[in-house]
Design an enzyme around this catalytic site. Structure first.
Site, PDB file in Angstrom:
ATOM      1  N   VAL A  67     -55.147  -7.925   6.978  1.00 15.17           N
ATOM      2  CA  VAL A  67     -55.507  -7.906   8.401  1.00 15.17           C
ATOM      3  C   VAL A  67     -54.356  -7.279   9.187  1.00 15.17           C
ATOM      4  CG1 VAL A  67     -56.036  -9.326  10.420  1.00 15.17           C
ATOM      5  CG2 VAL A  67     -56.944  -9.975   8.181  1.00 15.17           C
ATOM      6  N   ALA A 112     -49.214  -7.848  10.781  1.00 18.46           N
ATOM      7  CA  ALA A 112     -50.237  -7.754   9.737  1.00 18.46           C
ATOM      8  C   ALA A 112     -50.012  -8.892   8.748  1.00 18.46           C
ATOM      9  CB  ALA A 112     -50.146  -6.409   9.035  1.00 18.46           C
ATOM     10  N   LYS A 113     -50.950  -9.141   7.890  1.00 18.67           N
ATOM     11  CA  LYS A 113     -50.778 -10.145   6.837  1.00 18.67           C
ATOM     12  C   LYS A 113     -51.859  -9.916   5.800  1.00 18.67           C
ATOM     13  CE  LYS A 113     -48.150 -13.903   6.092  1.00 18.67           C
ATOM     14  NZ  LYS A 113     -46.794 -14.220   6.556  1.00 18.67           N
ATOM     15  N   GLY A 114     -51.602 -10.372   4.580  1.00 21.21           N
ATOM     16  CA  GLY A 114     -52.604 -10.223   3.527  1.00 21.21           C
ATOM     17  C   GLY A 114     -52.649 -11.464   2.671  1.00 21.21           C
ATOM     18  N   ASP A 153     -44.802 -13.719   0.597  1.00 16.84           N
ATOM     19  CA  ASP A 153     -45.081 -14.945   1.357  1.00 16.84           C
ATOM     20  C   ASP A 153     -45.342 -16.026   0.314  1.00 16.84           C
ATOM     21  OD1 ASP A 153     -45.619 -16.059   4.178  1.00 16.84           O
ATOM     22  OD2 ASP A 153     -47.449 -16.650   3.151  1.00 16.84           O
TER      23      ASP A 153
END
Ligand code: NAD
Length: 423
Positions: A67, A112-114, A153
């Site tokens: 995202v 952003a992050k996934g 993460d």
């Protein structure tokens, strides 16, 4: 509640927490307030299917996400989480917090992050590698050193970043070290990156403690999470002379009034893969972690851990948010009423993204800095950011979180406004 059709109406979800945090900052945005709705939307959200051949020949499917919440100030930046409870909505919130975090620190990134819904502990190393490579290929069109730069993460590490970098490089036909950060050192990783988030928690924690009159060597500290962030934070506070009285992870809750020997616990975890069974501390029921008395609490595991009930009972002076989103909005209000200072995630755990920024810059110039240069720059940036947030909180008479959001959202929305809408 969210106007987006694809998010739940769960008021305790991470995305609902984010929306409530945006609502709280809008009154302080002045002329930029009409642009605030941009923060309630994610620019881009990609869901991918990851079919994986297991070692026994069976095939399983995993759901993956990337995202990009907001790219007004630069390429997307944010980690990749491998955890069985990951959802699109959680990744959306985590990406939004990255937008704010980059802006509070004034780094030239968006958010952003996934993530992948998977328990990495249940996969072999080969399965994990295939999963990572397929995920990287699936999101390959929207990541890149100028587009969106993933990092580790929960549940991911330097090895996974190496596989991501290699897969992306194979697909574009050129070694592209700057596509991810948190890589191993000999693949363009930065010195100091592994410890950067925990170090940032420590730096901001020391500064906040001084401001509220706590002497570190007289302090007792409780840490939830003994992974990358929790273990490094605990070690640094331990070295500074604080007593680490409680450590909780997914397997156990440890308590020792005179202070847990953190190097011994680290060694125990290295040998046994868990903190459970460590004999130099008492084992508590997990709920008791929140009821004991200590000066500083460091939530460094997952989001939503401090709810209203826990906030009502907490017996501490300072909360340092090592994790992303550990405090629910109702709990935030109670902590303020109870005069418990909270250093919010968007500044407290920003050491990782700051050294990620250094790594990205070093990769572009292929010129690498020493660890002491990195730590000096990190300490200065974090101390300056905390000072600015503290002054803003005093000026507006708001929490440190709302003050940090006010600074960050002004930067984000000015960029949004000046760029204008396309077409
Ligand atoms: P990690 O996977 O290294 O460690 C996570 C820790 O949380 C483990 O000790 C695990 O046992 C514990 N945990 C998991 N579920 C738990 C539960 N229900 N109760 C108690 N403990 C539990 O992850 P990490 O990288 O240390 O990340 C921790 C938090 O910090 C996350 O919120 C992450 O988004 C945030 N964060 C990490 C970084 C980074 O650089 N790694 C940067 C910024 C923010």
């Amino acid at each position: 509640m969210s106007a987006l059709s694809y998010v739940s109406q769960d008021k305790d979800s991470a995305w609902a927490t984010w929306l409530s945090q945006v609502d709280r900052v809008v009154p302080y945005l002045g002329d930029l307030a009409p642009w605030a709705d941009t923060l309630r939307h994610t620019k881009r959200a990609l869901i991918v299917d990851i079919p994986l051949e297991m070692d026994d020949g069976t095939i399983r499917h995993f759901e993956g996400y990337r995202v990009q919440h907001n790219l007004s100030r630069g390429p997307g930046k944010g980690g990749v989480r491998f955890h069985p409870d990951v959802t699109l909505e959680e990744v959306m919130a985590l990406s939004a917090w990255m937008t704010v975090k980059s802006a509070v620190l004034n780094l030239p990134f968006g958010g952003a992050k996934g993530g992948i819904r998977v328990n990495p502990r249940e996969l072999s190393a080969k399965e994990l590698e295939r999963l990572t490579r397929r995920y990287t290929s699936e999101i390959g069109n929207i990541i890149g050193p100028q587009q969106d730069i993933p990092a580790p993460d929960v549940g991911t590490n330097a090895q996974i970043m190496a596989w991501m970098m290699d897969t992306y490089s194979m697909n574009v036909g050129a070694t592209t070290t700057g596509v991810v950060t948190g890589k191993p050192i000999h693949l363009g990783g930065s010195l100091g990156r592994v410890k950067a988030t925990g170090r940032g928690v420590y730096i901001t924690g020391i500064a906040a403690a001084q401001r509220i009159g706590l002497e570190i060597h007289d302090c007792s500290v409780a840490v939830q999470g003994f992974g990358n962030v929790g273990s490094v934070s605990a070690a640094l506070f331990y070295e500074a002379g604080a007593r680490i009285v409680a450590i909780q992870d997914h397997s156990a809750t440890l308590w020792c009034e005179s202070g847990i020997d953190i190097p011994a616990l680290t060694e125990w975890q290295r040998e046994n893969g868990t903190i459970a069974g460590f004999r130099q501390a008492e084992t508590l029921r997990s709920d008791d972690f929140w009821l004991k008395a200590y000066d500083i609490l460091i939530p460094a595991a997952l989001e939503g851990q401090i709810n209203a009930e826990r906030a009502r009972n907490l017996n501490c002076r300072l909360v340092l948010e090592g994790a992303n989103g550990p405090t629910l909005p109702a709990a935030d209000d109670l902590l303020r009423q109870r005069n418990i200072t909270v250093v919010p995630d968007v500044i407290c755990n920003a050491g990782g993204v700051t050294v990620s920024y250094f790594e990205w810059v070093q990769d572009f110039s292929s010129f690498y800095w020493s660890e002491s240069e990195i730590n000096q720059r990190l300490d200065r940036i974090m101390n300056d950011a905390l000072r600015d947030v503290w002054l803003q909180a005093e000026k507006l008479n708001v929490t440190l979180r709302t003050a940090a959001y006010a600074i960050a959202c002004e930067r984000i929305l000015i960029a949004r406004k000046e760029r204008g809408l396309y077409p």
